[in-house]
Structures are given as structure tokens and as C-alpha cells.
Write an enzyme that holds these catalytic residues in place. Structure first.
Site, PDB file in Angstrom:
ATOM      1  CG  ASP A  54     -15.061  -2.416  -3.870  1.00  0.00           C
ATOM      2  OD1 ASP A  54     -14.728  -2.269  -4.160  1.00  0.00           O
ATOM      3  OD2 ASP A  54     -15.834  -1.859  -2.730  1.00  0.00           O
ATOM      4  CB  SER A 133       0.359 -14.270   0.226  1.00  0.00           C
ATOM      5  OG  SER A 133       0.366 -14.441   1.431  1.00  0.00           O
ATOM      6  CE1 TYR A 146      -5.225 -13.541   1.260  1.00  0.00           C
ATOM      7  CE2 TYR A 146      -2.977 -15.116   1.537  1.00  0.00           C
ATOM      8  CZ  TYR A 146      -4.008 -13.856   2.093  1.00  0.00           C
ATOM      9  OH  TYR A 146      -2.824 -12.424   1.954  1.00  0.00           O
ATOM     10  CE  LYS A 150      -3.639 -11.319  -1.297  1.00  0.00           C
ATOM     11  NZ  LYS A 150      -3.359 -10.009  -2.024  1.00  0.00           N
TER      12      LYS A 150
HETATM   13  N1  LIG Z   1      -0.283  -8.926   5.993  1.00  0.00           N
HETATM   14  C1  LIG Z   1       0.386  -9.864   6.741  1.00  0.00           C
HETATM   15  O1  LIG Z   1       1.576 -11.144   6.977  1.00  0.00           O
HETATM   16  C2  LIG Z   1       0.370 -10.130   4.749  1.00  0.00           C
HETATM   17  C3  LIG Z   1       0.412 -11.773   4.787  1.00  0.00           C
HETATM   18  C4  LIG Z   1       0.423 -11.876   3.343  1.00  0.00           C
HETATM   19  C5  LIG Z   1      -0.306 -11.366   2.141  1.00  0.00           C
HETATM   20  N2  LIG Z   1      -0.450 -10.439   2.817  1.00  0.00           N
HETATM   21  C6  LIG Z   1      -1.344  -9.298   1.802  1.00  0.00           C
HETATM   22  O2  LIG Z   1      -0.739  -7.715   2.290  1.00  0.00           O
HETATM   23  C7  LIG Z   1      -1.592  -7.166   1.678  1.00  0.00           C
HETATM   24  C8  LIG Z   1      -1.841  -6.301   2.430  1.00  0.00           C
HETATM   25  O3  LIG Z   1      -2.368  -6.524   3.894  1.00  0.00           O
HETATM   26  P1  LIG Z   1      -2.274  -5.697   5.374  1.00  0.00           P
HETATM   27  O4  LIG Z   1      -1.944  -6.736   5.786  1.00  0.00           O
HETATM   28  O5  LIG Z   1      -1.637  -4.330   5.339  1.00  0.00           O
HETATM   29  O6  LIG Z   1      -4.173  -5.900   5.005  1.00  0.00           O
HETATM   30  P2  LIG Z   1      -4.839  -4.699   5.820  1.00  0.00           P
HETATM   31  O7  LIG Z   1      -6.357  -5.543   6.121  1.00  0.00           O
HETATM   32  O8  LIG Z   1      -4.536  -3.818   7.222  1.00  0.00           O
HETATM   33  O9  LIG Z   1      -5.130  -3.420   4.520  1.00  0.00           O
HETATM   34  C9  LIG Z   1      -5.954  -4.132   2.964  1.00  0.00           C
HETATM   35  C10 LIG Z   1      -5.894  -3.083   3.662  1.00  0.00           C
HETATM   36  O10 LIG Z   1      -7.012  -3.032   1.764  1.00  0.00           O
HETATM   37  C11 LIG Z   1      -8.082  -2.025   1.912  1.00  0.00           C
HETATM   38  N3  LIG Z   1      -9.051  -3.673   0.576  1.00  0.00           N
HETATM   39  C12 LIG Z   1      -9.747  -4.572   1.111  1.00  0.00           C
HETATM   40  N4  LIG Z   1     -10.624  -4.673  -0.209  1.00  0.00           N
HETATM   41  C13 LIG Z   1     -10.856  -3.600  -0.382  1.00  0.00           C
HETATM   42  C14 LIG Z   1     -11.677  -3.022  -1.666  1.00  0.00           C
HETATM   43  N5  LIG Z   1     -12.053  -3.918  -2.542  1.00  0.00           N
HETATM   44  N6  LIG Z   1     -11.806  -1.793  -2.141  1.00  0.00           N
HETATM   45  C15 LIG Z   1     -10.241  -1.012  -2.137  1.00  0.00           C
HETATM   46  N7  LIG Z   1      -9.919  -1.595  -0.630  1.00  0.00           N
HETATM   47  C16 LIG Z   1      -9.778  -2.498  -0.130  1.00  0.00           C
HETATM   48  C17 LIG Z   1      -8.733  -2.247   3.050  1.00  0.00           C
HETATM   49  O11 LIG Z   1      -9.885  -1.103   3.301  1.00  0.00           O
HETATM   50  C18 LIG Z   1      -7.446  -2.291   3.637  1.00  0.00           C
HETATM   51  O12 LIG Z   1      -7.299  -0.430   4.055  1.00  0.00           O
HETATM   52  C19 LIG Z   1      -2.430  -7.596   1.095  1.00  0.00           C
HETATM   53  O13 LIG Z   1      -2.655  -8.184  -0.313  1.00  0.00           O
HETATM   54  C20 LIG Z   1      -3.023  -8.568   1.922  1.00  0.00           C
HETATM   55  O14 LIG Z   1      -3.513 -10.089   1.276  1.00  0.00           O
HETATM   56  C21 LIG Z   1      -0.218  -9.479   4.386  1.00  0.00           C
END
Ligand SMILES: NC(=O)c1ccc[n+]([C@@H]2O[C@H](COP(=O)([O-])OP(=O)(O)OC[C@H]3O[C@@H](n4cnc5c(N)ncnc54)[C@H](O)[C@@H]3O)[C@@H](O)[C@H]2O)c1
Length: 247
Positions: A54, A133, A146, A150
């Protein structure tokens, strides 16, 4: 690619795609996540290892990074993907919302980056890639907390790029747009009409394809490039991988 890499948040979405892409490119990967079952399955399918962690727990982070670096026989790159989405109108944000978002999205990368540094310093071409993000670069209505968290990781990464360059460590921050469970969470709060309006907005605002990207095809290959020596002259950069959204 002969890099030894830790992917933080490798259990799902973009992080899982990074584990697969890096493994396919020949890297040795240890994936860290708090989601044990999914994390282990993704890593093992890619022929890589998994450790439970975590990112908000300093002792767990330092223990897991030490274990991963030992298993890998050193460390060339840390890719910190893990993050959470916290939504709601700015006027309703509670102290708890603020603390939760900052803890995972801001303090989490700070801890993993600090824990990895002693190992990254031992190499000559090491790198950190953090995830922020578009919300850090532009207004994100209904997600001010959020966006702020970020913004924190974006500013952190820019500064360590300068401070840690003397150790041979590059640091860049990626702003993705990808179809993952986080997007599903974002859409789940919307009515059918709002979802239709959102899809139309994406069609108009994303010049490449009119929608969110695919984690494996569109995002992870960029991360694999950033980890590789082809990116050796890139540091401190904001890299938007979003089909041209928010140009
Ligand atoms: N999907 C998008 O369009 C998007 C857009 C902007 C930013 N992001 C950023 O990109 C990254 C990946 O996003 P995603 O869409 O793959 O999200 P997702 O929710 O599919 O994956 C996030 C992962 O982070 C892990 N996680 C969360 N909190 C945690 C903790 N405290 N300790 C350990 N692991 C933890 C979760 O278990 C998960 O496996 C994130 O940082 C997200 O904020 C995503």
C-alpha cells in the site's frame, strides 16, 4: 531491453499494461499493488513477480522496494502508476477527501520515489516515471481535490528531475487518458444523458479517435520508451498521452 523495473500499481488498468509492455520488451519487472489477487495474476501471466504494497504505508513501501531491488539484483527504473479518483463539487470537499487524495496521489509517489532512489543512484541511466492527469494541467470540474493531488505529483516530479539529475536519475510525469476501471468509476456517477453528452464531448475534443485510449496499445508503449535509454535526454517533462485532448 535489460532494465530492472518496479511498476507501482501494476494490478489493473494502465499499470497492468505497463507490466505487460515492459516484460515484452525484455525488462525484468516487480509489480507492487495493494490489490493482491489481481496484481499477482497480471504479473505471473507476464512471467514477472508481484509484491503486496500500500503506497500510503511508509514501512511497507520501503520494505517492498528493498525486496524488489534485491529480487531484481538492482534497480534501473521506477514507474509509479497507482492512484485513486476522488470526485465531488469543490464546495463539498471534506478534510477526509483531501487527506485521502493527497495521501495516495501525492504522498504515495513521494514515498516510492524516495525508497527507490538509493538503488537508482547505483546505476548510470536510471529513471522515475510518475503518473498525474490532465486534471493537473487544466480545470477538472467536479474533481478539484483530485486535480490538486495530481498537481502535487506534477510539481514534485519537476523538482526531483533537477535535484536528482546529479545522481543520473531522470524523472518525468505522464498525463494519460485511457479506458480503465477508473474511467468506469468516473462514468458510473452519470445519468444516461450525461454519459451520451460526455461521449459527444470526447468525440469533439480528442482529435485522434474521439475517445479514451487503450492502456496496452496507446499508453504502455510510451512508458516503455521512457524507461529505455532512447529517452536518456528527457527529464522534468509533462508527457500527455491522450490523443490530443486538451491541446
Ligand atoms: N484512466 C485515465 O483516463 C486516467 C486519466 C488521468 C490520470 N490517470 C492516472 O493514471 C493512473 C492509472 O490509472 P488507471 O486508470 O489505470 O486506474 P486503475 O484504477 O485501473 O488502477 C489504479 C491502480 O492503483 C492501485 N492503487 C490504488 N491505491 C493504491 C494504494 N494505496 N497502494 C497501492 N496501489 C494502489 C489500484 O489497486 C489499481 O491497481 C492513476 O494514477 C490515475 O490517477 C488515469
Amino acid at each position: 531491453m535489460d532494465k530492472r523495473v518496479i511498476v507501482v500499481g501494476g494490478a489493473s488498468g494502465v499499470g497492468a499494461a505497463c507490466v505487460r509492455s515492459l516484460a515484452q520488451a525484455g525488462a525484468s519487472v516487480v509489480s507492487l499493488d495493494r490489490a493482491e489477487e489481481m496484481g499477482r495474476e497480471v504479473a505471473e501471466r507476464a512471467g514477472q513477480r508481484f509484491l503486496l504494497c500500500d503506497v500510503t504505508d511508509r514501512d511497507q513501501v520501503f520494505g517492498a522496494v528493498e525486496q524488489a531491488a534485491t529480487d531484481l539484483g538492482g534497480l534501473d527504473a521506477l514507474v509509479h502508476v497507482a492512484g485513486i479518483l476522488v470526485q465531488g463539487p469543490a464546495e463539498d470537499v471534506t478534510d477526509d477527501d483531501w487527506a485521502r487524495a493527497m495521501d495516495v496521489n501525492g504522498r504515495g509517489p513521494m514515498l516510492t520515489n524516495q525508497a527507490a532512489l538509493p538503488y537508482l543512484k547505483q546505476g548510470e541511466r536510471s529513471s522515475i516515471t510518475n503518473f498525474a492527469s490532465s486534471a493537473a494541467l487544466t480545470a477538472y470540474p467536479n474533481g478539484a481535490v483530485y486535480a490538486a493531488s495530481k498537481g502535487a505529483v506534477t510539481a514534485w516530479t519537476r523538482t526531483i528531475a533537477v535535484e536528482w539529475a546529479k545522481f543520473g536519475v531522470r524523472a518525468n510525469v505522464v498525463h494519460p487518458s485511457a479506458s480503465t476501471s477508473m474511467l468506469e468509476q468516473h462514468l458510473s456517477k452519470m445519468t444516461d444523458e450525461e454519459k451520451a453528452a460526455y461521449a459527444e464531448m470526447m468525440r469533439q475534443k480528442v482529435p485522434l479517435g474521439g475517445e479514451f485510449g487503450d492502456p496496452d496499445r496507446d499508453i504502455a508503449p510510451v512508458i516503455t520508451f521512457l524507461v529505455g535509454d532512447g529517452a536518456r535526454f528527457m527529464t522534468g517533462q509533462n508527457i500527455a498521452v491522450n490523443g490530443g485532448y486538451y491541446i
